[in-house]
Design a protein around this motif. Structure first.
Motif, short mmCIF file in Angstrom:
data_model
loop_
_atom_site.label_atom_id
_atom_site.label_comp_id
_atom_site.label_asym_id
_atom_site.label_seq_id
_atom_site.Cartn_x
_atom_site.Cartn_y
_atom_site.Cartn_z
N PRO A 105 33.90 33.93 35.77
CA PRO A 105 33.69 33.54 34.38
C PRO A 105 32.99 34.69 33.64
O PRO A 105 32.40 35.57 34.28
CB PRO A 105 32.77 32.32 34.50
CG PRO A 105 32.01 32.53 35.77
CD PRO A 105 32.95 33.27 36.70
N LEU A 106 33.06 34.66 32.32
CA LEU A 106 32.46 35.74 31.51
C LEU A 106 30.97 35.91 31.83
O LEU A 106 30.45 37.03 31.79
CB LEU A 106 32.67 35.42 30.03
CG LEU A 106 32.74 36.61 29.05
CD1 LEU A 106 33.73 37.66 29.50
CD2 LEU A 106 33.09 36.10 27.65
N GLU A 107 30.29 34.80 32.18
CA GLU A 107 28.85 34.87 32.49
C GLU A 107 28.56 35.75 33.71
O GLU A 107 27.44 36.26 33.86
CB GLU A 107 28.30 33.46 32.78
CG GLU A 107 28.31 32.51 31.61
CD GLU A 107 29.68 31.89 31.34
OE1 GLU A 107 29.83 31.23 30.30
OE2 GLU A 107 30.62 32.05 32.18
N LYS A 108 29.55 35.92 34.58
CA LYS A 108 29.34 36.68 35.82
C LYS A 108 29.92 38.09 35.73
O LYS A 108 30.27 38.70 36.74
CB LYS A 108 30.01 35.95 36.99
CG LYS A 108 29.50 34.53 37.21
CD LYS A 108 28.18 34.52 37.92
CE LYS A 108 27.79 33.11 38.32
NZ LYS A 108 26.42 33.05 38.88
N VAL A 109 30.03 38.64 34.52
CA VAL A 109 30.66 39.95 34.33
C VAL A 109 29.92 41.06 35.08
O VAL A 109 30.55 41.96 35.64
CB VAL A 109 30.80 40.27 32.82
CG1 VAL A 109 29.44 40.37 32.14
CG2 VAL A 109 31.60 41.55 32.61
N ALA A 110 28.59 40.99 35.13
CA ALA A 110 27.83 42.02 35.84
C ALA A 110 28.17 42.01 37.33
O ALA A 110 28.32 43.06 37.97
CB ALA A 110 26.33 41.82 35.63
N LYS A 111 28.33 40.80 37.89
CA LYS A 111 28.70 40.67 39.30
C LYS A 111 30.10 41.24 39.54
O LYS A 111 30.35 41.90 40.55
CB LYS A 111 28.67 39.18 39.69
CG LYS A 111 29.02 38.91 41.14
CD LYS A 111 27.82 39.11 42.04
CE LYS A 111 28.08 38.60 43.46
NZ LYS A 111 28.53 39.64 44.37
N ALA A 112 31.01 41.00 38.60
CA ALA A 112 32.37 41.55 38.71
C ALA A 112 32.32 43.07 38.76
O ALA A 112 32.99 43.70 39.59
CB ALA A 112 33.22 41.08 37.54
N HIS A 113 31.52 43.69 37.89
CA HIS A 113 31.42 45.16 37.87
C HIS A 113 30.80 45.69 39.16
O HIS A 113 31.18 46.77 39.63
CB HIS A 113 30.59 45.60 36.66
CG HIS A 113 31.43 45.91 35.46
ND1 HIS A 113 31.27 47.02 34.68
CD2 HIS A 113 32.48 45.24 34.91
CE1 HIS A 113 32.16 47.03 33.71
NE2 HIS A 113 32.91 45.94 33.82
N GLU A 114 29.86 44.93 39.72
CA GLU A 114 29.26 45.33 40.99
C GLU A 114 30.29 45.24 42.11
O GLU A 114 30.46 46.17 42.90
CB GLU A 114 28.09 44.38 41.27
CG GLU A 114 27.07 44.87 42.25
CD GLU A 114 25.91 43.89 42.35
OE1 GLU A 114 25.69 43.38 43.47
OE2 GLU A 114 25.27 43.61 41.32
N ASP A 115 31.01 44.12 42.15
CA ASP A 115 31.93 43.86 43.26
C ASP A 115 33.13 44.80 43.26
O ASP A 115 33.63 45.16 44.33
CB ASP A 115 32.42 42.41 43.21
CG ASP A 115 31.34 41.41 43.57
OD1 ASP A 115 30.24 41.85 43.99
OD2 ASP A 115 31.56 40.20 43.41
N ILE A 116 33.61 45.19 42.09
CA ILE A 116 34.82 46.02 42.06
C ILE A 116 34.55 47.40 42.67
O ILE A 116 35.45 48.05 43.20
CB ILE A 116 35.41 46.13 40.63
CG1 ILE A 116 36.89 46.56 40.72
CG2 ILE A 116 34.62 47.09 39.76
CD1 ILE A 116 37.67 46.41 39.43
#
Length: 331
Positions: free
Chosen positions: A306-317
């Protein structure tokens, strides 16, 4: 009046300073952009996350947007409004784009009408958000820069991510022998299901020897390289005569021996979709839309946030152990 006011703002991710994933700030009071002439406003349903967006956010990339900005380019959604002179689209059309004017990590995004394409009903919005940058980049690397021909062999190094899977599907459909690497068993299975004739685990110490055994003394004609700062030196040993390494991704420096290019007259070629001409992007679009129509182009969606977890997405990629499709934000 209150309702009218709420409809003029949206949730969007904003970056006010360059830095780590924590600089990605989700705000709920961002003005909904208004499309100008030859632009459209898209109600975003999904937006792809690309590694390049993490480099731009960190401030280490050659291109730096003016601050503050909203990241994101691979948007899929529904046309909400069109600007003057736009005749190709109308409100309610399902579309995808590979480039936005206002940023894709948002509930609404403005894009130039000529960078927007119809999203066929056979694909959902998550898949639509996985088309733009990955498939256009893969096509550009293979054909516009790599001059791939049917019958040649291609090694897709890091094949389980968005660009890698796109390259496997396109190369297979166009008659190339496709080899792919991934870092997990799951990743290897994904690439085999998406066009690769053979898969190799790049965490195995002897995987390059196994690739050599597969290609024989002739070597591989083209390598699509996602992590050239790690693999480029080894890539040069795997190439055929007049082989070429297409540098799609890089996260640092590497030392190579240029003599390795002389012995086979091989080439190292950088690939940047950002530098493609309008004609080249149109060629990519035609190939992509034809592939969707023919049924061989089927985007694989990996992690969803979800948009709220964008920082986690950037970390994970950047830090995850292995990709298995295109990462997307859902709105």
């Amino acid at each position: 009046v209150a309702m009218a006011a709420t409809r003029s703002v949206m949730r969007a991710v904003r970056v006010f300073e360059f830095g780590g994933p924590e600089v990605l700030k989700l705000q709920s009071d961002v003005l909904i952009p208004v499309p100008k002439e030859n632009q459209v406003l898209i109600k975003v349903h999904a937006c792809g996350v690309n590694p390049v967006e993490t480099y731009i956010r960190s401030g280490t990339y050659a291109r730096k947007p003016a601050l503050p900005y909203t990241p994101g380019s691979d948007v899929a959604g529904v046309i909400e409004n069109v600007g003057e002179h736009v005749t190709a689209f109308k409100k309610g059309d399902r579309v995808f784009t590979l480039e936005t004017v206002s940023g894709g990590y948002a509930e609404y995004a403005v894009a130039a009408a000529n960078k927007v394409f119809p999203l066929p009903d056979k694909l959902d919005f998550r898949q639509g958000a996985a088309i733009g940058v990955p498939y256009f980049t893969a096509y550009r690397a293979l054909f516009q820069k790599g001059c791939a021909k049917a019958g040649e062999s291609v090694l897709v190094h890091g094949a389980s991510g968005g660009v890698g899977l796109a390259a496997c599907q396109i190369a297979r459909a166009c008659g190339l022998k496709v080899l792919g690497t991934a870092g997990t068993e799951e990743g290897m299975n994904v690439i085999l299901r998406n066009g690769a004739h053979q898969a190799f685990n790049h965490r195995d110490p002897d995987y390059t020897e196994r690739i050599k055994a597969c290609t024989g003394p002739g070597g591989v004609n083209i390598i699509i390289e996602m992590l050239s700062n790690v693999n480029l030196d080894a890539d040069l040993q795997l190439l055929s005569r007049a082989g070429r390494v297409m540098v799609v991704g890089c996260r640092g420096r590497i030392e190579i021996n240029p003599r390795d290019t002389m012995s086979k007259e091989s080439s190292i070629i950088g690939v940047s979709l950002f530098l493609a001409t309008e004609e080249e992007k149109h060629e990519c679009a035609t190939a992509v839309l034809d592939g969707i129509e023919a049924g061989w182009l089927k985007p694989v969606v990996g992690s969803e946030y979800p948009l709220e977890k964008v920082a986690k997405a950037h970390e994970d990629i950047i830090c995850s152990s292995g990709a298995r499709g295109k990462m997307v934000l859902l709105l």
